[in-house]
Design a protein around this motif. Structure first.
Motif, PDB file in Angstrom:
ATOM      1  N   LYS A   1     116.490  98.334 106.312  1.00 40.39           N
ATOM      2  CA  LYS A   1     115.914  97.891 105.249  1.00 40.39           C
ATOM      3  C   LYS A   1     114.197  97.731 105.524  1.00 40.39           C
ATOM      4  O   LYS A   1     114.063  97.089 106.609  1.00 40.39           O
ATOM      5  CB  LYS A   1     116.103  96.133 105.076  1.00 40.39           C
ATOM      6  CG  LYS A   1     115.609  95.173 103.911  1.00 40.39           C
ATOM      7  CD  LYS A   1     115.692  93.906 104.076  1.00 40.39           C
ATOM      8  CE  LYS A   1     117.354  93.730 103.579  1.00 40.39           C
ATOM      9  NZ  LYS A   1     117.318  91.922 103.586  1.00 40.39           N
ATOM     10  N   ALA A   2     113.556  98.158 104.727  1.00 30.94           N
ATOM     11  CA  ALA A   2     111.964  98.086 104.980  1.00 30.94           C
ATOM     12  C   ALA A   2     111.435  96.792 104.734  1.00 30.94           C
ATOM     13  O   ALA A   2     111.514  96.304 103.696  1.00 30.94           O
ATOM     14  CB  ALA A   2     111.317  99.315 103.932  1.00 30.94           C
ATOM     15  N   ARG A   3     110.692  96.562 105.778  1.00 32.28           N
ATOM     16  CA  ARG A   3     110.007  95.246 105.599  1.00 32.28           C
ATOM     17  C   ARG A   3     108.638  95.341 104.854  1.00 32.28           C
ATOM     18  O   ARG A   3     108.133  96.367 104.620  1.00 32.28           O
ATOM     19  CB  ARG A   3     109.686  94.551 107.145  1.00 32.28           C
ATOM     20  CG  ARG A   3     111.171  94.283 107.857  1.00 32.28           C
ATOM     21  CD  ARG A   3     110.621  93.734 109.372  1.00 32.28           C
ATOM     22  NE  ARG A   3     112.114  93.434 110.026  1.00 32.28           N
ATOM     23  CZ  ARG A   3     112.006  92.935 111.210  1.00 32.28           C
ATOM     24  NH1 ARG A   3     111.046  92.933 111.769  1.00 32.28           N
ATOM     25  NH2 ARG A   3     113.238  92.596 111.558  1.00 32.28           N
ATOM     26  N   GLU A   4     107.881  94.302 104.778  1.00 30.21           N
ATOM     27  CA  GLU A   4     106.850  94.431 103.926  1.00 30.21           C
ATOM     28  C   GLU A   4     105.659  95.190 104.226  1.00 30.21           C
ATOM     29  O   GLU A   4     105.158  95.787 103.286  1.00 30.21           O
ATOM     30  CB  GLU A   4     106.291  92.902 103.802  1.00 30.21           C
ATOM     31  CG  GLU A   4     104.833  92.621 103.078  1.00 30.21           C
ATOM     32  CD  GLU A   4     104.208  91.250 103.293  1.00 30.21           C
ATOM     33  OE1 GLU A   4     103.213  90.998 102.764  1.00 30.21           O
ATOM     34  OE2 GLU A   4     104.998  90.354 103.938  1.00 30.21           O
ATOM     35  N   ASN A   5     105.146  95.570 105.537  1.00 27.30           N
ATOM     36  CA  ASN A   5     104.259  96.486 105.927  1.00 27.30           C
ATOM     37  C   ASN A   5     104.952  97.926 106.099  1.00 27.30           C
ATOM     38  O   ASN A   5     103.910  98.759 106.505  1.00 27.30           O
ATOM     39  CB  ASN A   5     103.493  95.795 107.280  1.00 27.30           C
ATOM     40  CG  ASN A   5     102.880  94.663 106.915  1.00 27.30           C
ATOM     41  OD1 ASN A   5     102.324  94.318 105.885  1.00 27.30           O
ATOM     42  ND2 ASN A   5     102.883  93.695 107.954  1.00 27.30           N
ATOM     43  N   ALA A   6     106.084  98.131 105.807  1.00 29.72           N
ATOM     44  CA  ALA A   6     106.346  99.614 105.933  1.00 29.72           C
ATOM     45  C   ALA A   6     106.252 100.385 104.992  1.00 29.72           C
ATOM     46  O   ALA A   6     105.885  99.937 103.746  1.00 29.72           O
ATOM     47  CB  ALA A   6     108.231  99.252 106.037  1.00 29.72           C
ATOM     48  N   LYS A   7     106.360 101.656 105.171  1.00 31.85           N
ATOM     49  CA  LYS A   7     105.934 102.851 104.480  1.00 31.85           C
ATOM     50  C   LYS A   7     107.337 103.727 104.246  1.00 31.85           C
ATOM     51  O   LYS A   7     107.180 104.790 105.032  1.00 31.85           O
ATOM     52  CB  LYS A   7     104.633 103.627 104.721  1.00 31.85           C
ATOM     53  CG  LYS A   7     103.478 102.623 104.568  1.00 31.85           C
ATOM     54  CD  LYS A   7     102.124 103.301 105.121  1.00 31.85           C
ATOM     55  CE  LYS A   7     101.032 102.378 104.915  1.00 31.85           C
ATOM     56  NZ  LYS A   7      99.542 103.312 105.459  1.00 31.85           N
ATOM     57  N   PRO A   8     108.436 103.386 103.870  1.00 31.24           N
ATOM     58  CA  PRO A   8     109.577 104.250 103.760  1.00 31.24           C
ATOM     59  C   PRO A   8     109.476 105.363 103.119  1.00 31.24           C
ATOM     60  O   PRO A   8     108.901 105.332 102.100  1.00 31.24           O
ATOM     61  CB  PRO A   8     110.608 103.144 103.298  1.00 31.24           C
ATOM     62  CG  PRO A   8     109.729 102.271 102.162  1.00 31.24           C
ATOM     63  CD  PRO A   8     108.500 102.045 103.096  1.00 31.24           C
ATOM     64  N   THR A   9     109.773 106.517 103.878  1.00 31.51           N
ATOM     65  CA  THR A   9     110.330 107.788 103.148  1.00 31.51           C
ATOM     66  C   THR A   9     111.281 107.815 102.135  1.00 31.51           C
ATOM     67  O   THR A   9     110.938 108.180 101.046  1.00 31.51           O
ATOM     68  CB  THR A   9     110.614 108.732 104.448  1.00 31.51           C
ATOM     69  OG1 THR A   9     109.376 108.806 105.418  1.00 31.51           O
ATOM     70  CG2 THR A   9     110.305 110.200 103.457  1.00 31.51           C
ATOM     71  N   LEU A  10     112.321 107.086 102.282  1.00 36.05           N
ATOM     72  CA  LEU A  10     113.253 106.764 101.326  1.00 36.05           C
ATOM     73  C   LEU A  10     113.543 105.321 101.364  1.00 36.05           C
ATOM     74  O   LEU A  10     113.640 104.604 102.187  1.00 36.05           O
ATOM     75  CB  LEU A  10     114.441 107.780 101.901  1.00 36.05           C
ATOM     76  CG  LEU A  10     114.251 109.098 101.910  1.00 36.05           C
ATOM     77  CD1 LEU A  10     115.526 109.822 102.732  1.00 36.05           C
ATOM     78  CD2 LEU A  10     114.142 109.740 100.478  1.00 36.05           C
ATOM     79  N   GLY A  11     114.061 105.180 100.034  1.00 32.94           N
ATOM     80  CA  GLY A  11     114.393 103.665  99.670  1.00 32.94           C
ATOM     81  C   GLY A  11     113.219 102.759  99.415  1.00 32.94           C
ATOM     82  O   GLY A  11     112.027 103.222  99.210  1.00 32.94           O
ATOM     83  N   GLU A  12     113.335 101.467  99.213  1.00 37.29           N
ATOM     84  CA  GLU A  12     112.391 100.397  98.653  1.00 37.29           C
ATOM     85  C   GLU A  12     112.265  99.315  99.471  1.00 37.29           C
ATOM     86  O   GLU A  12     113.008  98.925 100.220  1.00 37.29           O
ATOM     87  CB  GLU A  12     112.759 100.013  97.281  1.00 37.29           C
ATOM     88  CG  GLU A  12     112.839 100.995  96.274  1.00 37.29           C
ATOM     89  CD  GLU A  12     113.255 100.470  94.920  1.00 37.29           C
ATOM     90  OE1 GLU A  12     112.908  99.298  94.465  1.00 37.29           O
ATOM     91  OE2 GLU A  12     113.876 101.261  94.179  1.00 37.29           O
TER      92      GLU A  12
ATOM     93  N   TYR B   1     111.080 109.968 108.904  1.00 39.13           N
ATOM     94  CA  TYR B   1     111.237 108.640 108.939  1.00 39.13           C
ATOM     95  C   TYR B   1     109.853 108.202 109.504  1.00 39.13           C
ATOM     96  O   TYR B   1     109.298 108.804 110.406  1.00 39.13           O
ATOM     97  CB  TYR B   1     112.267 108.006 109.618  1.00 39.13           C
ATOM     98  CG  TYR B   1     113.480 108.148 108.657  1.00 39.13           C
ATOM     99  CD1 TYR B   1     113.712 108.562 107.508  1.00 39.13           C
ATOM    100  CD2 TYR B   1     114.804 107.805 109.309  1.00 39.13           C
ATOM    101  CE1 TYR B   1     114.706 108.712 106.564  1.00 39.13           C
ATOM    102  CE2 TYR B   1     115.985 107.905 108.547  1.00 39.13           C
ATOM    103  CZ  TYR B   1     116.050 108.248 107.305  1.00 39.13           C
ATOM    104  OH  TYR B   1     117.315 108.160 106.706  1.00 39.13           O
ATOM    105  N   GLU B   2     109.426 106.958 108.968  1.00 35.83           N
ATOM    106  CA  GLU B   2     108.217 106.317 109.760  1.00 35.83           C
ATOM    107  C   GLU B   2     108.408 105.887 110.922  1.00 35.83           C
ATOM    108  O   GLU B   2     107.792 106.092 111.697  1.00 35.83           O
ATOM    109  CB  GLU B   2     107.697 105.112 108.626  1.00 35.83           C
ATOM    110  CG  GLU B   2     106.472 104.339 109.379  1.00 35.83           C
ATOM    111  CD  GLU B   2     106.048 103.315 108.316  1.00 35.83           C
ATOM    112  OE1 GLU B   2     105.066 102.879 108.528  1.00 35.83           O
ATOM    113  OE2 GLU B   2     107.063 102.751 107.720  1.00 35.83           O
ATOM    114  N   GLU B   3     109.783 105.425 111.247  1.00 32.06           N
ATOM    115  CA  GLU B   3     110.141 104.836 112.514  1.00 32.06           C
ATOM    116  C   GLU B   3     111.406 105.749 112.975  1.00 32.06           C
ATOM    117  O   GLU B   3     112.306 105.737 112.147  1.00 32.06           O
ATOM    118  CB  GLU B   3     110.785 103.567 112.362  1.00 32.06           C
ATOM    119  CG  GLU B   3     109.604 102.424 112.203  1.00 32.06           C
ATOM    120  CD  GLU B   3     108.675 102.243 113.323  1.00 32.06           C
ATOM    121  OE1 GLU B   3     108.831 102.903 114.525  1.00 32.06           O
ATOM    122  OE2 GLU B   3     107.436 101.631 113.180  1.00 32.06           O
ATOM    123  N   VAL B   4     111.363 106.477 113.844  1.00 30.16           N
ATOM    124  CA  VAL B   4     112.367 107.595 114.266  1.00 30.16           C
ATOM    125  C   VAL B   4     113.336 106.593 115.248  1.00 30.16           C
ATOM    126  O   VAL B   4     113.004 106.307 116.328  1.00 30.16           O
ATOM    127  CB  VAL B   4     111.941 108.724 115.050  1.00 30.16           C
ATOM    128  CG1 VAL B   4     112.964 109.677 115.430  1.00 30.16           C
ATOM    129  CG2 VAL B   4     110.745 109.518 114.040  1.00 30.16           C
TER     130      VAL B   4
END
Length: 364
Positions: free
Chosen positions: A176-187, A221-224
């Motif tokens: 689950k991407a948090r507020e400051n994330a920039k996910p490649t996939l998902g919201e 991914y932003e976070e690997v």
């Protein structure tokens, strides 16, 4: 060519991560960005070696032993180490040391001893522990091939005579991407499920930095997500000392005489001769008392090494002959190995074999 470019070539032969934890290897003196005019290869860096480098217009010294081993709190010229460092800095001479990194690699110090003494079918006497790592990471299915190929190219997945080795398991990943994330996939704020490949590869610790750079550069991914673990498996070609066999067995005394002549030893201190033929030989350049038990366990008839103390000869226990040929003598061909290697890698470049005498031990 810069100092850094030369040292990168040397680290292809003997990666610094293979050095022992107590050691001090790498660039000890000098600026890695300096242009190299000439390279002087030596076993030890003493004042006379610095003088030789100045005379031969070499501003990079490649030394087997590190001139700086412990920490230097002052540099006032009161010790031989301080005088060497001062003279090198004054004359813009860089000093690079390889020491136990070159001891541990399969084409290093001990391989050269084996070559000179005619010892064949060699392997490491004491395999280095912790040298094999395992990477586990999770990649979207559509990106798995690209990531896999990138880390293979960086050195992962080599096992013995095989390359591109991996194990892959497909499954469902979630995040689950948090507020400051920039996910490649998902919201942001929503749990996302993605078909992923769990990718597993083993690699030598010397390649870890390159492999991780390749992973981060190609993973989408932003976070690997990844895990690195150290395996208990040993690389039988990597470690301290070597053991191998002679083409034909020799009598103990005849073999010791041959070693004395070939290695130009001023004398050989040895344990009791056992009246057996020598066929299986263990070698360890430099101080090798710690290898006595390993040599016995490996079935060696003799251990060729140096710096054996009085009570350490008792460890032979009528199972092996221990031969101390001298520290310098055991490692003397290392500089020839390095000159040959550098000459092949950097042809038409000024690479000189030091002619300075650095053995502190004299024989009556």
């Amino acid at each position: 060519m810069t100092v850094k470019e030369v040292t990168e070539i040397l680290e292809d032969l003997a990666p610094l991560p293979y050095a022992e934890g107590f050691d001090n290897v790498g660039l000890l003196v000098g600026d890695s960005t300096s242009e190299v005019r000439g390279i002087l290869v030596t076993l030890d860096t003493m004042e006379n070696v610095i003088d030789e480098a100045i005379e031969k217009k070499c501003n990079l010294i490649v030394s087997f032993h590190p001139i700086i081993f412990g920490g230097l709190k002052k540099i006032t010229g009161k010790s031989y180490v301080e005088r060497v460092v001062i003279k090198a800095i004054k004359n813009d001479i860089a000093i690079y040391s390889m020491h136990t990194a070159l001891d541990n690699v399969p084409n290093g110090v001990n391989a050269k001893i084996c070559d000179v003494l005619g010892i064949k079918n060699t392997k490491a006497l004491i395999p280095q522990k912790g040298s094999i790592k395992k990477l586990t990471t999770y990649v979207p299915l559509k990106d798995a091939d690209a990531v896999r190929e990138a880390i293979f190219n960086a050195g992962a997945g080599n096992i013995g005579n095989y390359s591109n080795c991996s194990f892959n398991v497909n499954g469902l990943g979630s995040y689950k991407a948090r507020e400051n994330a920039k996910p490649t996939l998902g919201e942001i704020g929503k749990t996302h499920y993605e078909e992923e490949t769990q990718l597993n590869v083993t690699f030598s610790k010397a390649h870890q930095s390159k492999i991780m750079k390749a992973l981060f550069a190609t993973h989408p991914y932003e976070e690997v997500a990844y895990e690195i673990s150290t395996l208990e498996n040993n690389d039988q070609n990597l470690g301290m000392g070597m053991i191998g066999t002679l083409d034909s067995p020799m009598g103990e005394l005849d073999f010791l005489k041959q070693v004395k002549q070939t290695m130009s030893a001023g004398g050989i201190r040895h344990s009791k001769l056992l009246g057996r033929e020598i066929r299986r030989v263990a070698v360890l350049g430099g101080s090798g008392a710690f290898a006595i038990d390993a040599a016995k366990a490996a079935g060696a008839d003799i251990l060729i090494t140096a710096d054996i103390k009085y009570h350490e000869f008792y460890k032979a226990e009528d199972k092996i002959v221990i031969a101390d040929i001298g520290h310098y003598e055991s490692e003397q061909f290392t500089k020839n190995l390095l000159v040959d290697y550098l000459t092949k890698k950097i042809p038409n470049f000024a690479i000189r074999l030091s002619e300075s005498k650095t053995n502190p031990i004299k024989y009556l």
